[in-house]
Design a protein around this motif. Structure first.
Motif, PDB file in Angstrom:
ATOM      1  N   VAL A   1       0.761  -1.146  -0.012  1.00 23.45           N
ATOM      2  CA  VAL A   1       0.136  -0.006  -0.300  1.00 23.45           C
ATOM      3  C   VAL A   1       0.793   1.099  -0.008  1.00 23.45           C
ATOM      4  N   VAL A   2       0.631   2.303  -0.979  1.00 27.09           N
ATOM      5  CA  VAL A   2       1.530   3.178  -0.991  1.00 27.09           C
ATOM      6  C   VAL A   2       0.919   4.550  -0.823  1.00 27.09           C
ATOM      7  N   GLU A   3      -0.438   4.574  -0.943  1.00 26.99           N
ATOM      8  CA  GLU A   3      -1.301   5.843  -0.800  1.00 26.99           C
ATOM      9  C   GLU A   3      -2.655   5.675  -0.426  1.00 26.99           C
ATOM     10  N   LEU A   4      -3.458   6.402   0.167  1.00 27.64           N
ATOM     11  CA  LEU A   4      -4.869   6.348   0.416  1.00 27.64           C
ATOM     12  C   LEU A   4      -5.380   7.671  -0.014  1.00 27.64           C
ATOM     13  N   THR A   5      -6.452   7.192  -0.917  1.00 34.08           N
ATOM     14  CA  THR A   5      -6.881   8.411  -1.544  1.00 34.08           C
ATOM     15  C   THR A   5      -8.745   7.992  -1.417  1.00 34.08           C
ATOM     16  N   THR A   6      -9.304   8.949  -1.959  1.00 26.81           N
ATOM     17  CA  THR A   6     -10.716   9.032  -1.918  1.00 26.81           C
ATOM     18  C   THR A   6     -11.263   9.064  -3.435  1.00 26.81           C
ATOM     19  N   ALA A   7     -12.260   8.286  -3.646  1.00 29.35           N
ATOM     20  CA  ALA A   7     -12.779   8.222  -4.986  1.00 29.35           C
ATOM     21  C   ALA A   7     -14.252   8.372  -5.176  1.00 29.35           C
ATOM     22  N   THR A   8     -14.927   9.044  -5.970  1.00 35.57           N
ATOM     23  CA  THR A   8     -16.393   9.097  -6.153  1.00 35.57           C
ATOM     24  C   THR A   8     -16.940   8.285  -7.062  1.00 35.57           C
ATOM     25  N   PHE A   9     -17.984   7.660  -6.687  1.00 37.71           N
ATOM     26  CA  PHE A   9     -18.669   6.595  -7.967  1.00 37.71           C
ATOM     27  C   PHE A   9     -20.189   7.021  -7.723  1.00 37.71           C
ATOM     28  N   TYR A  10     -20.759   6.729  -8.978  1.00 42.92           N
ATOM     29  CA  TYR A  10     -22.122   6.929  -9.127  1.00 42.92           C
ATOM     30  C   TYR A  10     -22.739   5.799  -9.130  1.00 42.92           C
TER      31      TYR A  10
END
Length: 229
Positions: free
Chosen positions: A85-94
């Motif tokens: 694991v190199v990074e934590l991000t937030t993604a938006t899904f519809y």
């Protein structure tokens, strides 16, 4: 009068088992079929090789992961490898419901053709939208909701990176499902051959699922797509 049965068949996913079924016959016989990623499309096992149902992943096994943690995830070649694991991000899904009653909850904002969702944000609930699906065609749907999901950027031994949901990552001390174990590979000195993308389709199809209120009248569309492909 003998009734003739025609149509394509799907084959048992266990090893080299040659047992095959018509999808409708399999459903009538209680054979379980699960949507899967390309190139497998459908995961199905005959009565002989049917595995016992595994308990759902508990809260302990689904705990949040930390940057630098070694985990197991699926590479773009559909095999599973250890990665970091190199990074934590937030993604938006519809989430939308298509005109045929199926739905998808993992569309990207840019998949909506009749609105600039990246600039304007999501449509209102119930708005009619035009969705460009992974086959390149546009389908009518109604917008349901927007979801923000924590995503994990993982890096494999070959240096490639992909962003995945928590559900698609397994910790090293976790009991792996049978379908994951069957696709595990260990990176080695031949890692660049193991991770080769030359003969692999790059983007697996996102899943459309039949709406529960239509379930008694329809067989899941993904099964039909599997047959046609």
């Amino acid at each position: 009068m003998k009734r003739e049965v025609n149509g394509c068949c799907v084959q048992c996913s266990h090893g080299r088992c040659s047992t095959a079924f018509h999808p409708t016959c399999a459903q009538a016989a209680g054979i379980l079929m699960h949507p899967d990623d390309w190139p497998f499309i459908v995961f199905i096992t005959c009565h002989r090789h049917r595995a016992p149902l595994l308990p759902e992943r508990n809260a302990a096994s689904m705990r949040e992961l930390a940057v630098g943690q070694r985990v197991i995830s699926k590479h773009k070649n559909a095999r599973y490898y250890q990665c970091d694991v190199v990074e934590l991000t937030t993604a938006t899904f519809y989430e939308v419901v298509f005109d045929d009653g199926s739905y998808s909850d993992n569309l990207f904002p840019e998949d909506i053709e009749n609105r600039d969702c990246v600039r304007l944000g999501p449509p209102a609930e119930g708005d009619a939208v035009q969705v460009r699906w992974t086959d390149g065609l546009i389908y009518g749907a109604k917008f349901k909701a927007s979801h923000s999901i924590l995503m994990y950027l993982v890096e494999f031994e070959d240096g490639s990176q992909i962003s995945v949901k928590r559900d698609d990552i397994y910790t090293l001390d976790e009991n792996l499902p049978k379908r994951v174990k069957s696709r595990m590979s260990v990176a080695s000195d031949m890692r660049f051959e193991l991770f080769s993308q030359n003969d692999v389709k790059q983007n697996s199809k996102r899943q459309r699922v039949i709406n529960s209120r239509y379930r008694e009248d329809y067989i899941e569309p993904i099964i039909y797509r599997a047959i046609m492909e």
